[in-house]
Design an enzyme around this catalytic site. Structure first.
Site, PDB file in Angstrom:
ATOM      1  N   ILE A  12     -32.644 -27.239  41.119  1.00 55.02           N
ATOM      2  CA  ILE A  12     -33.780 -28.069  41.526  1.00 55.02           C
ATOM      3  C   ILE A  12     -34.461 -27.502  42.776  1.00 55.02           C
ATOM      4  CG2 ILE A  12     -32.848 -30.190  40.516  1.00 55.02           C
ATOM      5  CD1 ILE A  12     -31.961 -30.993  43.393  1.00 55.02           C
ATOM      6  N   SER A  13     -34.109 -26.284  43.172  1.00 53.70           N
ATOM      7  CA  SER A  13     -34.600 -25.704  44.422  1.00 53.70           C
ATOM      8  C   SER A  13     -35.956 -25.035  44.248  1.00 53.70           C
ATOM      9  CB  SER A  13     -33.578 -24.672  44.930  1.00 53.70           C
ATOM     10  OG  SER A  13     -34.133 -23.862  45.931  1.00 53.70           O
ATOM     11  N   GLY A  14     -36.929 -25.465  45.062  1.00 51.34           N
ATOM     12  CA  GLY A  14     -38.254 -24.878  44.987  1.00 51.34           C
ATOM     13  C   GLY A  14     -38.276 -23.414  45.372  1.00 51.34           C
TER      14      GLY A  14
END
EC number: 5.99.1.4
Length: 204
Positions: A12-14
Site C-alpha cells: 500500500i506504499s505510495g
C-alpha cells in the site's frame, strides 16, 4: 554481475509504487535478483517509533502529496493524491504476493498491480475480489494463489518477513538492501544503481 536485492515494501506504499518499475529495471540491467518481501508496515512503524504517513502533520501530508505528484509526472505514472482506500489492510496482498512466489508465479507483476490498484485505480486490495482480479491480470492462477495465501504457513512467513525487517533496522517502505547496505525510499535508487555498477566492475 548479479547478487540479490532484498526488497522490503508495503503493497500500500505510495513510494514503493513510484520506485517499483525502476527497481526491477535496475535488477534486470545488472543481472540481479529481487527478493520480494512484503511486510506489515504498521508493525515496522511501531517498532521503529516512526509516525505513519496518514498520521503525520498537515504540512508533511501536503508536502508528500506535492512530492509524489512530481515523481509520478517524472516517471510517467498515474497517481491519485488521496486514494479512496489508503491506508487499507496490506495483509491479504502480502500473503498473496508470497504465495505467488511459492508457486513460481510473477511476483513483480503482482506487486506492481497491487500498488497501482491503490494509487492509480482507487481499489481496495484488502478485498478478495479485487485481489483475484489483480492476480488474473498478472497472469496468476487466482484460485490457487488465494488458497495458498489463506494457510497458516503463509501468514507465518509474513510475520517472519516483518520481524526480519525490524531486525535489519528497516523503518519505512520501500527499503532496498544490497550487500549489507540499506537504501530507504525510491529516491535512493540512484545510489543503489551505483553500488550495482561497482559490483559489476569488480566481477568483470
Amino acid at each position: 554481475m548479479g547478487g540479490v536485492i532484498t526488497y522490503y515494501f508495503a503493497p500500500i506504499s505510495g513510494y514503493a509504487y513510484l520506485g517499483h518499475q525502476t527497481l526491477t529495471t535496475l535488477a534486470r540491467q545488472h543481472g540481479a535478483t529481487v527478493d520480494f518481501r512484503p511486510l506489515m508496515i504498521a508493525k515496522v512503524f511501531a517498532a521503529s517509533e516512526t509516525t505513519p504517513p496518514f498520521a503525520q502533520s498537515a504540512p508533511r501530508k501536503s508536502y508528500r502529496i506535492e512530492d509524489q505528484a512530481r515523481w509520478a509526472a517524472h516517471k510517467g505514472l498515474d497517481m491519485t493524491p488521496t486514494p479512496a482506500h489508503w491506508p487499507t489492510d496490506p495483509g491479504p496482498a502480502c500473503r498473496a504476493i508470497i504465495a505467488a512466489g511459492k508457486l513460481g508465479l510473477d511476483q513483480d507483476a503482482l506487486s506492481f498491480g497491487c500498488l497501482r490498484a491503490v494509487w492509480a485505480e482507487d481499489r481496495d486490495i484488502a478485498q478478495t475480489e479485487t485481489l483475484a482480479d489483480i492476480l488474473t491480470a498478472a497472469g496468476c492462477d487466482a484460485a490457487a494463489v488465494l488458497a495458498l495465501a489463506a494457510t497458516d504457513d503463509i501468514a507465518g512467513e509474513v510475520q517472519k518477513i516483518t520481524e526480519d525487517a525490524i531486525a535489519a533496522e528497516v523503518f519505512g517502505s520501500p527499503t532496498y538492501v544490497f550487500d549489507g547496505q540499506r537504501f530507504w525510499g525510491q529516491d535512493r535508487l540512484d545510489f543503489l544503481a551505483s553500488v550495482l555498477q561497482q559490483e559489476a566492475a569488480v566481477c568483470s
